[in-house]
Scaffold this motif. Structure first.
Motif, PDB file in Angstrom:
ATOM      1  N   CYS A  73      -2.957  18.734 103.625  1.00 49.54           N
ATOM      2  CA  CYS A  73      -3.327  17.330 103.814  1.00 49.54           C
ATOM      3  C   CYS A  73      -3.242  16.565 102.495  1.00 49.54           C
ATOM      4  O   CYS A  73      -2.706  15.448 102.434  1.00 49.54           O
ATOM      5  N   GLY A  74      -3.742  17.154 101.427  1.00 48.06           N
ATOM      6  CA  GLY A  74      -3.715  16.489 100.128  1.00 48.06           C
ATOM      7  C   GLY A  74      -2.298  16.244  99.633  1.00 48.06           C
ATOM      8  O   GLY A  74      -1.993  15.175  99.098  1.00 48.06           O
ATOM      9  N   GLN A  75      -1.423  17.244  99.822  1.00 46.95           N
ATOM     10  CA  GLN A  75      -0.038  17.091  99.389  1.00 46.95           C
ATOM     11  C   GLN A  75       0.666  16.002 100.194  1.00 46.95           C
ATOM     12  O   GLN A  75       1.456  15.214  99.660  1.00 46.95           O
ATOM     13  N   ALA A  76       0.375  15.956 101.509  1.00 47.28           N
ATOM     14  CA  ALA A  76       1.046  14.988 102.383  1.00 47.28           C
ATOM     15  C   ALA A  76       0.608  13.558 102.096  1.00 47.28           C
ATOM     16  O   ALA A  76       1.385  12.608 102.281  1.00 47.28           O
ATOM     17  N   ASN A  77      -0.650  13.385 101.642  1.00 48.30           N
ATOM     18  CA  ASN A  77      -1.202  12.046 101.471  1.00 48.30           C
ATOM     19  C   ASN A  77      -1.418  11.643 100.021  1.00 48.30           C
ATOM     20  O   ASN A  77      -1.997  10.589  99.747  1.00 48.30           O
ATOM     21  N   ASN A  78      -0.951  12.524  99.093  1.00 44.93           N
ATOM     22  CA  ASN A  78      -1.173  12.271  97.668  1.00 44.93           C
ATOM     23  C   ASN A  78      -2.662  12.068  97.377  1.00 44.93           C
ATOM     24  O   ASN A  78      -3.079  11.153  96.677  1.00 44.93           O
ATOM     25  N   GLY A  79      -3.460  12.966  97.954  1.00 47.04           N
ATOM     26  CA  GLY A  79      -4.913  12.895  97.805  1.00 47.04           C
ATOM     27  C   GLY A  79      -5.567  13.079  99.159  1.00 47.04           C
ATOM     28  O   GLY A  79      -4.899  13.222 100.181  1.00 47.04           O
ATOM     29  N   PHE A  80      -6.878  13.075  99.183  1.00 39.61           N
ATOM     30  CA  PHE A  80      -7.615  13.304 100.421  1.00 39.61           C
ATOM     31  C   PHE A  80      -7.774  12.048 101.270  1.00 39.61           C
ATOM     32  O   PHE A  80      -8.252  12.111 102.392  1.00 39.61           O
ATOM     33  N   GLY A  81      -7.411  10.894 100.730  1.00 37.24           N
ATOM     34  CA  GLY A  81      -7.557   9.646 101.470  1.00 37.24           C
ATOM     35  C   GLY A  81      -8.965   9.080 101.362  1.00 37.24           C
ATOM     36  O   GLY A  81      -9.826   9.607 100.656  1.00 37.24           O
ATOM     37  N   THR A  82      -9.184   7.991 102.092  1.00 33.54           N
ATOM     38  CA  THR A  82     -10.502   7.345 102.106  1.00 33.54           C
ATOM     39  C   THR A  82     -11.344   7.951 103.224  1.00 33.54           C
ATOM     40  O   THR A  82     -10.910   7.952 104.384  1.00 33.54           O
ATOM     41  N   PRO A  83     -12.518   8.506 102.914  1.00 27.47           N
ATOM     42  CA  PRO A  83     -13.343   9.116 103.957  1.00 27.47           C
ATOM     43  C   PRO A  83     -13.572   8.161 105.131  1.00 27.47           C
ATOM     44  O   PRO A  83     -13.873   6.984 104.935  1.00 27.47           O
ATOM     45  N   GLY A  84     -13.391   8.681 106.352  1.00 26.61           N
ATOM     46  CA  GLY A  84     -13.617   7.883 107.546  1.00 26.61           C
ATOM     47  C   GLY A  84     -12.409   7.093 108.006  1.00 26.61           C
ATOM     48  O   GLY A  84     -12.427   6.523 109.107  1.00 26.61           O
ATOM     49  N   SER A  85     -11.350   7.104 107.201  1.00 25.60           N
ATOM     50  CA  SER A  85     -10.163   6.333 107.588  1.00 25.60           C
ATOM     51  C   SER A  85      -9.174   7.234 108.333  1.00 25.60           C
ATOM     52  O   SER A  85      -9.280   8.464 108.313  1.00 25.60           O
ATOM     53  N   ALA A  86      -8.207   6.623 108.992  1.00 28.20           N
ATOM     54  CA  ALA A  86      -7.200   7.378 109.727  1.00 28.20           C
ATOM     55  C   ALA A  86      -6.398   8.253 108.773  1.00 28.20           C
ATOM     56  O   ALA A  86      -5.950   7.798 107.711  1.00 28.20           O
ATOM     57  N   ALA A 119      -5.621  24.002 104.987  1.00 30.54           N
ATOM     58  CA  ALA A 119      -5.435  22.702 105.648  1.00 30.54           C
ATOM     59  C   ALA A 119      -5.666  21.558 104.668  1.00 30.54           C
ATOM     60  O   ALA A 119      -4.939  20.554 104.679  1.00 30.54           O
ATOM     61  N   ALA A 120      -6.666  21.699 103.808  1.00 31.54           N
ATOM     62  CA  ALA A 120      -6.956  20.653 102.825  1.00 31.54           C
ATOM     63  C   ALA A 120      -5.804  20.505 101.834  1.00 31.54           C
ATOM     64  O   ALA A 120      -5.456  19.389 101.424  1.00 31.54           O
ATOM     65  N   GLU A 121      -5.213  21.621 101.447  1.00 29.98           N
ATOM     66  CA  GLU A 121      -4.108  21.562 100.498  1.00 29.98           C
ATOM     67  C   GLU A 121      -2.884  20.886 101.112  1.00 29.98           C
ATOM     68  O   GLU A 121      -2.211  20.073 100.468  1.00 29.98           O
ATOM     69  N   ASN A 161     -15.930  23.585  95.770  1.00 30.12           N
ATOM     70  CA  ASN A 161     -15.619  22.226  95.333  1.00 30.12           C
ATOM     71  C   ASN A 161     -14.128  22.128  95.072  1.00 30.12           C
ATOM     72  O   ASN A 161     -13.587  22.886  94.252  1.00 30.12           O
ATOM     73  N   GLY A 162     -13.465  21.211  95.781  1.00 24.13           N
ATOM     74  CA  GLY A 162     -12.034  21.017  95.594  1.00 24.13           C
ATOM     75  C   GLY A 162     -11.752  19.722  94.861  1.00 24.13           C
ATOM     76  O   GLY A 162     -12.297  18.672  95.212  1.00 24.13           O
ATOM     77  N   THR A 163     -10.905  19.805  93.848  1.00 26.51           N
ATOM     78  CA  THR A 163     -10.510  18.611  93.090  1.00 26.51           C
ATOM     79  C   THR A 163      -8.999  18.455  93.178  1.00 26.51           C
ATOM     80  O   THR A 163      -8.252  19.362  92.777  1.00 26.51           O
ATOM     81  N   TYR A 164      -8.571  17.307  93.735  1.00 25.05           N
ATOM     82  CA  TYR A 164      -7.144  17.021  93.833  1.00 25.05           C
ATOM     83  C   TYR A 164      -6.732  16.164  92.641  1.00 25.05           C
ATOM     84  O   TYR A 164      -7.311  15.106  92.391  1.00 25.05           O
ATOM     85  N   TYR A 165      -5.733  16.656  91.899  1.00 25.49           N
ATOM     86  CA  TYR A 165      -5.252  15.927  90.726  1.00 25.49           C
ATOM     87  C   TYR A 165      -4.021  15.107  91.103  1.00 25.49           C
ATOM     88  O   TYR A 165      -3.199  15.536  91.925  1.00 25.49           O
ATOM     89  N   ASN A 166      -3.902  13.954  90.508  1.00 23.97           N
ATOM     90  CA  ASN A 166      -2.814  13.043  90.856  1.00 23.97           C
ATOM     91  C   ASN A 166      -1.439  13.612  90.542  1.00 23.97           C
ATOM     92  O   ASN A 166      -0.437  13.123  91.040  1.00 23.97           O
ATOM     93  N   SER A 167      -1.406  14.652  89.731  1.00 24.83           N
ATOM     94  CA  SER A 167      -0.124  15.304  89.452  1.00 24.83           C
ATOM     95  C   SER A 167       0.322  16.181  90.619  1.00 24.83           C
ATOM     96  O   SER A 167       1.412  16.740  90.600  1.00 24.83           O
ATOM     97  N   GLY A 168      -0.549  16.325  91.638  1.00 24.41           N
ATOM     98  CA  GLY A 168      -0.125  16.989  92.868  1.00 24.41           C
ATOM     99  C   GLY A 168      -0.634  18.394  93.096  1.00 24.41           C
ATOM    100  O   GLY A 168      -0.119  19.102  93.954  1.00 24.41           O
ATOM    101  N   PHE A 169      -1.650  18.827  92.355  1.00 21.80           N
ATOM    102  CA  PHE A 169      -2.195  20.151  92.637  1.00 21.80           C
ATOM    103  C   PHE A 169      -3.707  20.077  92.839  1.00 21.80           C
ATOM    104  O   PHE A 169      -4.353  19.109  92.438  1.00 21.80           O
ATOM    105  N   LEU A 170      -4.235  21.110  93.491  1.00 15.92           N
ATOM    106  CA  LEU A 170      -5.634  21.133  93.895  1.00 15.92           C
ATOM    107  C   LEU A 170      -6.287  22.385  93.330  1.00 15.92           C
ATOM    108  O   LEU A 170      -5.718  23.477  93.422  1.00 15.92           O
ATOM    109  N   ILE A 171      -7.453  22.248  92.748  1.00 14.76           N
ATOM    110  CA  ILE A 171      -8.180  23.387  92.178  1.00 14.76           C
ATOM    111  C   ILE A 171      -9.517  23.532  92.896  1.00 14.76           C
ATOM    112  O   ILE A 171     -10.243  22.545  93.100  1.00 14.76           O
ATOM    113  N   TRP A 172      -9.829  24.778  93.279  1.00 16.52           N
ATOM    114  CA  TRP A 172     -11.103  25.086  93.937  1.00 16.52           C
ATOM    115  C   TRP A 172     -12.002  25.854  92.980  1.00 16.52           C
ATOM    116  O   TRP A 172     -11.537  26.690  92.213  1.00 16.52           O
TER     117      TRP A 172
END
Length: 286
Positions: free
Chosen positions: A181-194, A177-179, A261-272
């Motif tokens: 979400c991250g791909q759809a939003n180009n990152g995890f977004g701002t915590p607490g925001s819509a 789900a995190a992956e 620990n998940g790190t989303y990179y601006n190039s569009g991939f996520l590493i756990w």
């Protein structure tokens, strides 16, 4: 006596007729490491014609004879429903690397389309190796265990490490789900925001529903079978997230933690990565 009718009988050689083999639906295989002597395997195949085939094999040597038993029994199966769940499992993302050597307790599903049969990896119950993050994996593997019975010959089922592998498994859906979400939003977004990937009701819908489903599963699990106490998410910023799964205090477990620990990179991939402060590492069960 006079026969008024003579009916000719034609015998066809069976050797020239190819008998169709039913397509498998589900299969579980338990195997020991390949050894010069006495390696063994147990398997159970459920096919589309309602047959359950259980086979046990002991290889006395690599070049010698094998001791084999094969049992075939009929089962009344809801084939259409099973195929529908398999179709869901086929949509799962498979990550990791196949293990080599050692004992394995692997589950597979099969999907036939346009005369081509696809083998779908579901789970290795021993832990490690490949991972299928589909939510359909659990019902399919539990169904196979119910139909096939206990095929194991390794006493890992009752160890804390085996039980903790179920805690680790409960993080797979959240990672997926995190992956997404991250791909759809180009990152995890701002915590607490819509729309943020923080798992809250106002955040990303898929993340929230996935965590809610896991919580419902944990609440519905009888205490005697409990392995996971909780799975939580903390989103630090647009590029960093932590998933924490905490074990129950039953079945040989003592509330150990598994922290990703998940790190989303601006190039569009996520590493756990598994956080070294995870207490499961200190006791050697993850």
């Amino acid at each position: 006596m006079k026969l008024s009718h003579v009916w000719p009988l034609f015998l066809l050689p069976l050797s020239g007729i190819a008998l169709a083999t039913p397509d498998p639906l589900l299969r579980v295989v338990v195997a020991s490491p390949a050894m010069p002597t006495n390696s063994n395997s147990n398997s159970c195949t459920i096919d589309g014609n309602g047959k359950v085939i259980v086979q046990h094999t002991v290889n006395i040597s690599t070049s010698g004879p094998s001791l084999t038993s094969r049992e075939v029994r009929a089962a009344k199966l809801s084939v259409a429903e099973i195929k529908a769940v398999i179709a869901t499992a086929a949509q799962g993302t498979i990550t990791g690397k196949a293990t080599t050597g050692g004992y394995t307790h692997q589950y597979f599903a099969y999907q036939t389309q346009n005369s081509h049969t696809q083998k779908i990896f579901l789970l290795d119950k021993v832990g490690g190796g490949l991972i299928n993050d589909s939510l359909a994996v659990t019902p399919l593997t539990k169904f196979m265990d119910s139909v096939c019975g206990d095929l194991s010959f390794v006493p890992y089922q009752d160890t804390a490490k085996a039980k903790f592998s179920e805690v680790v498994f409960d993080t797979y859906g959240v990672k997926a789900a995190a992956e997404v979400c991250g791909q759809a939003n180009n990152g995890f977004g701002t915590p607490g925001s819509a729309g943020a990937c923080d798992g809250t009701p106002t955040g990303d819908y898929y993340m929230h529903i996935t965590l809610d489903q896991i919580a419902q599963k944990i609440a519905a699990t009888p205490p005697a079978d409990a392995t996971t106490a909780s799975v939580t998410v903390v989103q630090l910023d647009n590029n960093h997230m932590t998933i924490t799964a905490t074990a129950a205090t039953t079945n040989g477990l003592n509330g150990e933690t598994y922290i990703l620990n998940g790190t989303y990179y601006n190039s569009g991939f996520l590493i756990w990565s598994v956080d070294p402060v995870s207490t499961c590492k200190g006791v050697g069960i993850c």
